[in-house]
Scaffold this active site. Sequence first.
Site, mmCIF file in Angstrom:
data_model
loop_
_atom_site.group_PDB
_atom_site.id
_atom_site.type_symbol
_atom_site.label_atom_id
_atom_site.label_comp_id
_atom_site.label_asym_id
_atom_site.label_seq_id
_atom_site.Cartn_x
_atom_site.Cartn_y
_atom_site.Cartn_z
ATOM 1 N N LEU A 46 17.562 -12.345 2.345
ATOM 2 C CA LEU A 46 18.270 -12.650 1.109
ATOM 3 C C LEU A 46 17.545 -13.850 0.533
ATOM 4 O O LEU A 46 17.283 -14.821 1.251
ATOM 5 C CB LEU A 46 19.740 -13.010 1.390
ATOM 6 C CG LEU A 46 20.676 -11.882 1.766
ATOM 7 C CD1 LEU A 46 22.038 -12.437 2.185
ATOM 8 C CD2 LEU A 46 20.841 -10.907 0.618
ATOM 9 N N ASP A 47 17.198 -13.802 -0.743
ATOM 10 C CA ASP A 47 16.462 -14.930 -1.310
ATOM 11 C C ASP A 47 17.350 -16.172 -1.358
ATOM 12 O O ASP A 47 18.555 -16.111 -1.123
ATOM 13 C CB ASP A 47 15.861 -14.586 -2.679
ATOM 14 C CG ASP A 47 16.888 -14.261 -3.742
ATOM 15 O OD1 ASP A 47 17.910 -14.968 -3.830
ATOM 16 O OD2 ASP A 47 16.655 -13.322 -4.511
ATOM 17 N N GLU A 48 16.757 -17.290 -1.643
ATOM 18 C CA GLU A 48 17.446 -18.589 -1.591
ATOM 19 C C GLU A 48 18.687 -18.637 -2.477
ATOM 20 O O GLU A 48 19.685 -19.255 -2.124
ATOM 21 C CB GLU A 48 16.463 -19.690 -1.991
ATOM 22 C CG GLU A 48 16.995 -21.084 -1.837
ATOM 23 C CD GLU A 48 15.961 -22.157 -2.156
ATOM 24 O OE1 GLU A 48 16.265 -23.337 -1.919
ATOM 25 O OE2 GLU A 48 14.858 -21.823 -2.633
ATOM 26 N N SER A 50 20.535 -16.024 -3.354
ATOM 27 C CA SER A 50 21.487 -14.971 -2.995
ATOM 28 C C SER A 50 22.269 -15.410 -1.780
ATOM 29 O O SER A 50 21.868 -16.311 -1.051
ATOM 30 C CB SER A 50 20.761 -13.662 -2.705
ATOM 31 O OG SER A 50 20.089 -13.206 -3.859
ATOM 32 N N ARG A 148 13.689 -9.005 -4.433
ATOM 33 C CA ARG A 148 14.590 -9.303 -5.543
ATOM 34 C C ARG A 148 14.975 -8.037 -6.324
ATOM 35 O O ARG A 148 15.181 -8.059 -7.532
ATOM 36 C CB ARG A 148 13.988 -10.361 -6.467
ATOM 37 C CG ARG A 148 13.752 -11.689 -5.757
ATOM 38 C CD ARG A 148 13.119 -12.756 -6.635
ATOM 39 N NE ARG A 148 13.960 -13.208 -7.707
ATOM 40 C CZ ARG A 148 14.871 -14.182 -7.616
ATOM 41 N NH1 ARG A 148 15.047 -14.803 -6.467
ATOM 42 N NH2 ARG A 148 15.591 -14.537 -8.661
#
Length: 190
Positions: A46-48, A50, A148
């Site tokens: 999960l990106d930063e 999210s 993403r």
Amino acid sequence: MHKHYILYKPYGYLSQFMSNSRQQKTKNFLGSLYDFPENSMAVGRLDETSEGLLLVTTDGNMSHTINSQKVEKEYYAQVDGDMSLRAIERLKAGVDIGFNGSKYFTKPCKAFKLDAIPGLPSRSKKIRDDRHGVTSWVSVTLTEGKFRQVRKMTAAVGFPTLRLVRVRVGAIEIGNMQSGDVVEVDGFVR
């Protein structure tokens, strides 16, 4: 014996345990949430910006199985604007997004507009309020996971994502977990 964990990754954390990068020295890592055993790995990313359900395991085979394109991942996305039925249908059919410098057509997915704001924990960084325009919530369920991807998909249909929360991986749901919670479990496959 392998160890398995379910966690609610907070906003502002990277889905990794450490970094040797100078630019990332001030970042928040998963290891600050819990004392995970050596050789632990996040299953997927999960990106930063999210948040939500993240699985952690010491079992590389299990990680590979879950990351395969057979396991559904469900996300709730708060988007800018009142997402239309036409945009939902476009998401479901697949859309063109940019990936690795070229166009990628996403696989068909499940998507629908949520009838109510989901009961999620509040985020550490506030999202803009309704004075800046209406927002809506959608559910998007994928079996793939490009970089993403959900954010790119909602933007491709004209509704940029403001907040993204993964709520389910396969049969495992976030339930009533709070941001930063970590729970050790016997395994992931049910």
